[in-house]
Design a protein around this motif. Structure first.
Motif, short mmCIF file in Angstrom:
data_model
loop_
_atom_site.label_atom_id
_atom_site.label_comp_id
_atom_site.label_asym_id
_atom_site.label_seq_id
_atom_site.Cartn_x
_atom_site.Cartn_y
_atom_site.Cartn_z
N GLU A 1 -32.52 19.27 -44.05
CA GLU A 1 -30.75 19.58 -44.28
C GLU A 1 -30.44 20.28 -43.50
O GLU A 1 -30.78 21.14 -42.41
N VAL A 2 -28.73 19.57 -42.55
CA VAL A 2 -28.63 20.88 -41.49
C VAL A 2 -26.70 20.56 -41.54
O VAL A 2 -26.59 19.69 -42.54
N ALA A 3 -26.68 21.91 -41.15
CA ALA A 3 -25.52 22.12 -41.61
C ALA A 3 -24.73 22.77 -40.41
O ALA A 3 -25.18 23.71 -39.30
N VAL A 4 -22.86 22.11 -40.03
CA VAL A 4 -22.55 22.34 -39.08
C VAL A 4 -21.07 23.19 -39.08
O VAL A 4 -20.20 22.25 -40.29
N GLN A 5 -20.90 24.60 -38.66
CA GLN A 5 -20.03 25.08 -39.27
C GLN A 5 -18.92 25.06 -37.18
O GLN A 5 -19.67 25.83 -36.93
N SER A 6 -18.15 24.50 -37.49
CA SER A 6 -17.29 24.29 -36.09
C SER A 6 -15.89 26.19 -36.07
O SER A 6 -15.16 25.13 -37.44
N ALA A 7 -15.72 26.21 -35.19
CA ALA A 7 -14.07 27.22 -35.52
C ALA A 7 -13.48 26.13 -34.51
O ALA A 7 -14.17 25.55 -33.64
N LEU A 8 -11.87 26.51 -35.13
CA LEU A 8 -11.22 25.96 -33.85
C LEU A 8 -10.32 27.03 -33.59
O LEU A 8 -9.58 27.22 -34.14
N PHE A 9 -10.07 27.12 -31.81
CA PHE A 9 -9.28 28.01 -31.90
C PHE A 9 -7.82 26.92 -30.52
O PHE A 9 -8.54 26.59 -29.74
#
Length: 250
Positions: A48-56
């Motif tokens: 399994e792969v998880a991607v967590q992106s931050a938004l600025f």
């Protein structure tokens, strides 16, 4: 982070040094924007792969920074410390740094510094007297505000305000510690964080004198040694609440 009389801080220098600083947290974007996903590509068990992106956004960064600078202008020490991690997060945090430098030009009367979040964690402990207003992204300020609350004596003391600076929508005021369901109904919860949040609400409503009365009642209560267990006392939630009400009536 307000250090109250009668509450022992784990910081030794709090005994003889004036410490008082504010953490300003951006809480509408950043690392908690909720962008990403899990199990991309259906890789099967163990893959399994998880991607967590931050938004600025430039608008979001500038809004919180101008709030921090305006706040600094109301304090005895006019200084804003920006918390960043641009040595490792080369996109969002670099934008944060660039916006901070640009906004600072409009506030020549306010001292500034830009500090990496790990170094700022150390500064909270080793040199907190150098702080006045600390502005940080959603995740960084979340962690630092809890650290600051613990240094003041307990998470139960910390008040917070979730402000809409434009006042287009209602703001929310709550203690940093949350609802604490694990100790509900046991008389263990410290009500000072909630009462301090009410003082912030009064300030937001343009009632500074009433807010000051509430804060003085908090200080009178802790100075009298009426403390809940989280700060080394034996008083119940009701005991502290009654003491606060009594102090308000003086």
């Amino acid at each position: 982070m307000h250090f109250l009389p009668g509450v022992q801080s784990p910081l030794r220098k709090a005994d003889d040094t004036e410490l008082d600083w504010v953490v300003v947290r951006e809480n509408s974007e950043g690392e908690y924007a909720g962008l990403g996903g899990r199990n991309l590509g259906g890789r099967g068990p163990g893959g399994e792969v998880a991607v967590q992106s931050a938004l600025f956004t430039e608008v979001g960064c500038e809004r919180i920074m101008r709030f921090a600078f305006d706040l600094a202008r109301t304090r005895t020490v006019r200084k804003v410390s920006s918390v960043t991690k641009s040595n490792a997060q080369q996109y969002g945090m670099v934008l944060w740094d660039d916006v901070f430098k640009r906004v600072a030009l409009d506030y020549p009367d306010v001292e500034t510094e830009s500090v990496l979040v790990d170094a700022m964690s150390a500064k909270f402990v080793l040199k907190p007297e150098d702080l006045s207003v600390v502005v940080a992204s959603n995740l960084n300020a979340d962690i630092l505000s809890d650290l600051g609350s613990a240094l003041a004596g307990s998470l139960g003391l910390a008040a917070s305000a979730n402000l809409n600076p434009e006042r287009r929508f209602p703001s929310m005021f709550e203690p940093v510690h949350g609802s604490a369901p694990d100790i509900a109904g046991q008389g263990l919860a410290n009500p000072i964080g909630a009462v301090g949040s009410a003082a912030l609400m009064l300030e937001h409503f343009g009632l500074p004198d009433q807010a000051a009365r509430l804060n003085k009642a908090i200080e009178a209560t802790t100075a009298a040694g009426i403390l809940t267990r989280d700060v080394g006392g034996t008083a119940t939630t009701d005991d502290v609440t009654k003491a606060l009400i009594d102090a308000l009536s003086l």
